[in-house]
Design an enzyme around this catalytic site. Structure first.
Site, mmCIF file in Angstrom:
data_model
loop_
_atom_site.group_PDB
_atom_site.id
_atom_site.type_symbol
_atom_site.label_atom_id
_atom_site.label_comp_id
_atom_site.label_asym_id
_atom_site.label_seq_id
_atom_site.Cartn_x
_atom_site.Cartn_y
_atom_site.Cartn_z
ATOM 1 N N GLY A 9 0.768 -1.236 0.000
ATOM 2 C CA GLY A 9 0.000 0.000 0.000
ATOM 3 C C GLY A 9 0.797 1.283 0.000
ATOM 4 N N GLY A 11 3.168 1.535 -2.423
ATOM 5 C CA GLY A 11 3.571 1.602 -3.816
ATOM 6 C C GLY A 11 2.755 2.634 -4.575
ATOM 7 N N PHE A 12 2.981 2.703 -5.865
ATOM 8 C CA PHE A 12 2.322 3.705 -6.710
ATOM 9 C C PHE A 12 0.805 3.546 -6.687
ATOM 10 C CE2 PHE A 12 1.218 4.584 -11.367
ATOM 11 C CZ PHE A 12 0.868 5.898 -11.116
ATOM 12 N N VAL A 63 5.047 -9.699 3.019
ATOM 13 C CA VAL A 63 4.061 -10.756 2.766
ATOM 14 C C VAL A 63 4.677 -12.150 2.856
ATOM 15 C CG1 VAL A 63 2.499 -9.345 1.385
ATOM 16 C CG2 VAL A 63 4.403 -10.549 0.264
ATOM 17 N N LEU A 82 -1.762 -6.070 -3.488
ATOM 18 C CA LEU A 82 -0.939 -5.420 -4.513
ATOM 19 C C LEU A 82 0.541 -5.770 -4.397
ATOM 20 C CD1 LEU A 82 -2.494 -1.834 -4.258
ATOM 21 C CD2 LEU A 82 -2.829 -3.412 -6.140
ATOM 22 N N ALA A 84 3.985 -7.078 -4.706
ATOM 23 C CA ALA A 84 4.585 -7.994 -5.696
ATOM 24 C C ALA A 84 5.879 -7.397 -6.223
ATOM 25 C CB ALA A 84 3.621 -8.233 -6.860
ATOM 26 N N THR A 86 7.675 -6.638 -9.675
ATOM 27 C CA THR A 86 6.937 -6.352 -10.905
ATOM 28 C C THR A 86 7.760 -6.201 -12.186
ATOM 29 O OG1 THR A 86 6.995 -3.988 -10.370
ATOM 30 C CG2 THR A 86 5.069 -5.231 -9.640
ATOM 31 N N TYR A 187 7.670 -13.171 -14.563
ATOM 32 C CA TYR A 187 6.724 -12.314 -13.842
ATOM 33 C C TYR A 187 5.293 -12.698 -14.207
ATOM 34 C CZ TYR A 187 3.763 -8.246 -12.960
ATOM 35 O OH TYR A 187 2.732 -7.433 -12.583
ATOM 36 N N LYS A 191 2.138 -14.194 -11.811
ATOM 37 C CA LYS A 191 0.814 -13.584 -11.701
ATOM 38 C C LYS A 191 -0.280 -14.598 -12.034
ATOM 39 C CE LYS A 191 0.525 -10.001 -10.471
ATOM 40 N NZ LYS A 191 0.683 -9.465 -9.086
#
Length: 377
Positions: A9, A11-12, A63, A82, A84, A86, A187, A191
């Site tokens: 939370g 992050g962008f 996490v 969210l 991760a 990336t 990646y 996902k």
């Protein structure tokens, strides 16, 4: 639902989402490890961290740590996951790292939800267009096909466009949620694994889930330090530092850019609307933009004339074209992107001009790719 946990939370996307939820009256808890790759050497000085400070319940943690997850999940009504790793290119050689965070981290959250008493009613997963690989195309006879990744030999000869086995050129189509799933990067594979785990476990224990396949999210607040992901921020940092732009392939590969404001709105709608329960939904603009045109738009916006080199270099695992079919988002979320690419770029570049000019060490990331054999020419 009142209490919302956002992993990643700070992050962008996460920070923008957290602030909007707070404005709407939600009680937001954020779990984030303040990654150096995103926030720099002094993460508590980052603008993203400062933006949420004092407005959310912040837990610095990971996490991959069960204790951190258990502490974060207590009392939550919904989780928006969210957190991760990336970077598409980076994922091809940081395999264990991406697997640990993206796959094992998600598995650990689900394990806690199954085995610990909790009040979670909804789980929203931030997935990616990367699960589609090269996406959806059609032949000249209109037959729909899902081509595999391009061969290194062809690209080294300068043949970058998608063709079938007979060498016939293929036309890119908007990729819908029922399209074939065949990631071309590690990646993307992580996902897809996340998606499958969430569907299986949440479906088994009666937690409603929503899987959002984001396209290329951009806008104000995007990290300008990360050299592994975010092409708009990477190019912006190069331009403002007077460095040339290395545009891969022939510059005509396309991406679907969706503004952060639209992304946040779609995510909140998926949280609040029951029509989204147990669904997979593309979140994008539905419009394909070439990387070359995007680079020229940035150069024009900054009014800094830097050399633009179409190098012919390419990354193994990169896709050629992919843009979203957003029909399902319109139907289930009543979502229609509001911010045009041009207006979004204007807001983004105006914001970037007000930020400190730092080196994003792009040359280091390129050298890593070359050393590992994933950046070729």
């Amino acid at each position: 639902m009142k209490n919302i946990l956002i992993t990643g939370g700070v992050g962008f996307i996460g920070s923008n989402l957290a602030l909007k939820l707070v404005d709407l009256g939600y009680v937001v808890t954020v779990l984030d490890n303040l990654s150096e790759q995103i926030h720099g050497l002094n993460p508590k000085d980052s603008s993203l961290y400062k933006s949420i400070l004092g407005k959310v319940n912040f837990i610095r943690g990971n996490v991959t740590c069960r204790e951190d997850i258990e502490r974060s999940v207590k009392g939550q009504d919904a989780i928006i996951h969210l957190a991760a790793e990336t970077g598409t290119g980076q994922s091809m050689y940081e395999i264990e790292k991406y697997s640990k965070v993206n796959v094992s981290g998600t598995a650990l959250i689900l394990d806690v939800l199954v085995n610990n008493k909790n009040s979670v009613k909804k789980f929203i997963l931030a997935s990616s267009r990367a699960v589609y690989g090269e996406g959806k195309y059609k032949r000249m006879n209109s037959e729909v096909v899902y081509p595999e990744c391009r061969s290194v030999d062809n690209m080294q000869q300068g043949n970058f466009e998608m063709t079938d086995k007979n060498g016939q050129f293929l036309e890119a189509l908007a990729t819908d949620e029922d399209s074939k799933l065949h990631p071309t990067s590690y990646y993307g594979l992580t996902k897809l694994q996340q998606e499958q785990m969430v569907q299986l476990i949440c479906g088994s224990v009666g937690i409603n889930y929503v899987i959002l396949r984001y396209q290329n999210v951009f806008g104000t607040g995007q990290s300008l330090l990360n050299p592994y992901t975010g092409i708009l921020s990477i190019f912006s940092t190069q331009i403002l530092n007077g460095k040339s732009l290395n545009i891969f392939e022939d510059g005509l590969m396309t991406r679907d850019f969706v503004n952060i404001e639209d992304t946040v709105e779609a995510t909140i709608r998926s949280l609040e609307m029951e029509t989204a329960n147990n669904e997979i939904i593309n979140i994008g603009s539905g419009v394909a933009k070439t990387v070359f045109s995007m680079a020229n738009l940035l150069v024009s916006a900054y009014e800094i004339n830097v050399p633009t080199e179409i190098s012919g270099e390419f990354r193994v695992g990169d896709i050629r074209h992919n843009f979203a079919d957003v029909t399902k988002a319109k139907q289930l979320l009543k979502f229609q992107p509001k911010v045009s690419f041009e207006n979004g770029i204007s807001d983004f570049t105006n914001w970037v001009m007000q930020q400190p000019r730092n080196d994003n060490h792009l040359n280091v990331s390129f050298q890593e790719l070359k050393d590992k054999g994933f950046l070729k020419s």
